[in-house]
Design a protein around this motif. Structure first.
Motif, mmCIF file in Angstrom:
data_model
loop_
_atom_site.group_PDB
_atom_site.id
_atom_site.type_symbol
_atom_site.label_atom_id
_atom_site.label_comp_id
_atom_site.label_asym_id
_atom_site.label_seq_id
_atom_site.Cartn_x
_atom_site.Cartn_y
_atom_site.Cartn_z
ATOM 1 N N GLY A 360 0.851 -1.192 0.000
ATOM 2 C CA GLY A 360 0.000 0.000 0.000
ATOM 3 C C GLY A 360 0.884 1.239 0.000
ATOM 4 O O GLY A 360 1.505 1.575 1.012
ATOM 5 N N MET A 361 0.942 1.915 -1.140
ATOM 6 C CA MET A 361 1.903 3.025 -1.274
ATOM 7 C C MET A 361 1.532 4.214 -0.388
ATOM 8 O O MET A 361 2.399 4.875 0.173
ATOM 9 C CB MET A 361 2.022 3.448 -2.737
ATOM 10 N N ASP A 362 0.221 4.469 -0.244
ATOM 11 C CA ASP A 362 -0.220 5.592 0.611
ATOM 12 C C ASP A 362 0.275 5.366 2.041
ATOM 13 O O ASP A 362 0.717 6.288 2.722
ATOM 14 C CB ASP A 362 -1.745 5.683 0.645
ATOM 15 N N ARG A 363 0.181 4.107 2.479
ATOM 16 C CA ARG A 363 0.605 3.800 3.855
ATOM 17 C C ARG A 363 2.112 3.873 3.998
ATOM 18 O O ARG A 363 2.629 4.239 5.049
ATOM 19 C CB ARG A 363 0.094 2.421 4.265
ATOM 20 N N LEU A 364 2.826 3.496 2.942
ATOM 21 C CA LEU A 364 4.293 3.615 2.995
ATOM 22 C C LEU A 364 4.662 5.081 3.201
ATOM 23 O O LEU A 364 5.522 5.411 4.017
ATOM 24 C CB LEU A 364 4.922 3.096 1.703
ATOM 25 N N VAL A 365 3.975 5.963 2.458
ATOM 26 C CA VAL A 365 4.266 7.402 2.583
ATOM 27 C C VAL A 365 3.968 7.869 4.007
ATOM 28 O O VAL A 365 4.787 8.544 4.641
ATOM 29 C CB VAL A 365 3.459 8.220 1.547
ATOM 30 N N LEU A 366 2.802 7.486 4.526
ATOM 31 C CA LEU A 366 2.444 7.912 5.888
ATOM 32 C C LEU A 366 3.482 7.444 6.902
ATOM 33 O O LEU A 366 3.860 8.186 7.815
ATOM 34 C CB LEU A 366 1.073 7.347 6.280
ATOM 35 N N GLU A 367 3.948 6.210 6.731
ATOM 36 C CA GLU A 367 4.947 5.667 7.666
ATOM 37 C C GLU A 367 6.274 6.391 7.530
ATOM 38 O O GLU A 367 6.954 6.666 8.527
ATOM 39 C CB GLU A 367 5.182 4.179 7.377
ATOM 40 N N MET A 368 6.641 6.727 6.294
ATOM 41 C CA MET A 368 7.898 7.464 6.084
ATOM 42 C C MET A 368 7.803 8.824 6.770
ATOM 43 O O MET A 368 8.759 9.289 7.380
ATOM 44 C CB MET A 368 8.152 7.684 4.578
ATOM 45 N N GLN A 369 6.620 9.444 6.680
ATOM 46 C CA GLN A 369 6.459 10.766 7.298
ATOM 47 C C GLN A 369 6.416 10.646 8.816
ATOM 48 O O GLN A 369 7.035 11.424 9.525
ATOM 49 C CB GLN A 369 5.197 11.441 6.745
ATOM 50 N N ARG A 370 5.700 9.627 9.297
ATOM 51 C CA ARG A 370 5.594 9.454 10.758
ATOM 52 C C ARG A 370 6.971 9.195 11.378
ATOM 53 O O ARG A 370 7.298 9.735 12.433
ATOM 54 C CB ARG A 370 4.633 8.297 11.098
#
Ligand code: HAM
Length: 490
Positions: A360-370
């Motif tokens: 899930g690319m959206d979740r990867l982005v959120l995790e990278m930001q978090r």
């Protein structure tokens, strides 16, 4: 005149049925959203249909991915491209729309995706189609349609793009989300299962995510799964009243899904339920054991999760999910997948074992930001090109193009006339060099080159400009490094 009249009447006869279909479509596609009980918050938001068209926002659960977030997506895309190269995957692009039956036959009735989440509608040509809720069904269709079974095995395909699920939106759960999928066809060996998990680990670590956990399980062959489902139904049947309503339905439609129900009361009952591991067929047991040995060899940490069954019907034997953990018990599913050895055959193709997963690319982005992953700085222009007057403006286009061809990144603000505001723009981007082209320079084919670090300036002929810029940039870099070194020495 006659021709005009004719076309008008034709148009009328065309639009009438089209309108009818459109109404039918509206009616059909509206069934689920309208039937859904509105929460108090939602019910307040009821808007007249004509106003809805004017709303300046995308449909609920969908969003714009703004330039400020793009560097994260870019880093993911780069890691995916590297993984494709390292593991020999070829990209395939699939339509976002497929016939609804394809999804029903692949994903299965009784799954949340088909029963609650799929966006389906009837086209003007009366075809029942759906926005893809996942990639695997379309991929299997393409595999069969293009006769890929004759290609040397294994066939490794990478696919990516938007997917649509009518879910309750929240952070990390969207109605339009993006996935990257890696799938391998034509290989039964559990070493492939380990390799695909290794690939998933490689991608998530490449993008800078650290606390990753793999959960794995085996849900056996279709036959052992059916047998186990019967055992499960017997177990839950006499305590049916204690299950949530969804699980009561699942008892009939998809008993395995009771195992991963998030409701407390169901989870309690699941604890005493017979374990799949005790009912697995011997071949699946061996397969699962080999997978674990390979993962140990690769030093990949994993947890065996007997409750992991996945929400899509086509899986057999190995299933797995990738979670990121925050050390405080919060877990986010970043991706998941497994074997689907019977899917191609069930859709009319040759018997073809397959394994794959979706991130899930959206979740990867959120995790990278978090987790505040640091991004590599993209190269920024160190040269600013300013122009003054009509002729200079025209000539500056040519200078810009010449520098571009020579690999020099240039910033400009061609739309501005005042030199003062252009110099301000040059300062804003922290340019090392500003080039100034006025009427005189345009006529003489020269450029004023201003070294923004030392403040000196010189007039350079346009044919020597590239060399002159490179010299100043090189010199300035040395100054910056020197400055840093003396700073450290202090
Ligand atoms: P899935 O588990 O349904 O698997 O989705 C894979 C990943 O997509 C999830 O772990 C999650 O990160 C992300 N995802 C799913 N739904 C949403 C959503 N509504 N919003 C944001 N992210 C979401 C599949 O789709 C399988 N077809 C994967 C696969 C490929 N299996 C074999 N090959």
């Amino acid at each position: 005149m006659i021709a005009k009249k004719k076309s008008a009447s034709q148009a009328k006869s065309k639009t009438a049925p089209a309108k009818k279909v459109a109404r039918k479509v509206e009616k059909k596609s509206a069934v689920k959203p309208v039937a859904k009980k509105a929460t108090p918050k939602e019910s307040k938001k009821v808007i007249a249909p004509e106003k809805e068209v004017l709303m300046m926002q995308p449909p609920r659960g969908m969003r714009d991915i703004l330039p400020v977030d793009q560097p994260y997506w870019e880093r993911i895309r780069k890691a995916l491209a590297v993984a494709c190269q390292e593991y020999g995957f070829n990209r395939i692009d699939l339509p976002a729309l497929e016939y609804t039956n394809l999804f029903i036959r692949s994903i299965g009735e009784g799954t949340d995706v088909i029963d609650k989440e799929i966006y389906s509608f009837v086209t003007k040509g009366n075809d029942k189609v759906s926005l893809r809720p996942e990639m695997t069904a379309g991929l299997a269709r393409a595999y069969i349609q293009h006769g890929m079974s004759v290609l040397p095995k294994p066939i490794r395909l990478f696919s990516t793009g938007p997917l649509y699920r009518y879910e309750r939106p929240q952070e990390g759960r969207y109605r339009e989300h993006f996935q990257a999928n890696f799938d391998v066809f034509g290989e039964n060996d559990p070493i492939l299962d380990a390799q695909i998990i290794h690939l998933a680990q490689r991608v998530v670590s490449q993008i800078g995510l650290k606390n990753i956990e793999f959960r794995i399980n085996s849900i056996g062959t279709a036959e052992s799964r059916r047998d186990y489902e019967k055992i499960l139904v017997r177990h839950f049947e006499f305590q049916k009243q204690k299950l949530c309503q969804d699980c009561r339905n699942r008892l009939v439609t998809n008993p395995l899904r009771i195992l991963d129900c998030k409701e407390d009361k169901c989870a309690q009952l699941v604890m005493t339920a017979p374990k799949f591991a005790d009912h697995l067929d011997q071949e699946s047991k061996n397969h699962f054991k080999s997978l674990q040995e390979y993962l140990n060899e690769l030093e990949i940490k994993y947890v065996i999760d007997p409750q992991l069954v996945r929400g899509l019907d086509y899986y057999t034997r190995t299933v797995f999910e990738i979670y990121s953990t925050d050390g405080e018990g919060r877990k986010t599913a970043l991706g998941g997948g497994g074997r689907y050895d019977k899917l191609i055959q069930s859709l009319g193709g040759e018997e073809t074992p397959a394994i794959g997963f979706g991130l899930g690319m959206d979740r990867l982005v959120l995790e990278m930001q978090r987790t505040q992953v640091k991004l590599h700085q993209e190269a920024k222009p160190r040269v600013f090109l300013a122009q003054l007057g009509d002729l200079a403006k025209k000539k500056s286009l040519r200078v810009f193009s010449e520098l571009q061809k020579n690999g020099i990144l240039v910033a400009e603000s061609f739309g501005r006339g005042s030199l003062k505001s252009q110099m301000r723009a040059a300062n804003r981007i922290g340019a090392d060099v500003t080039l100034i082209l006025g009427q005189k320079e345009a006529l003489d084919e020269t450029v004023i080159l201003k070294d923004m670090v030392s403040g000196t300036q010189e007039t350079v002929t346009q044919d020597k400009l590239v060399i002159a810029i490179k010299k100043v940039l090189k010199g300035n870099q040395a100054v910056v490094i020197k400055k840093d070194a003396s700073f450290e020495a202090e």
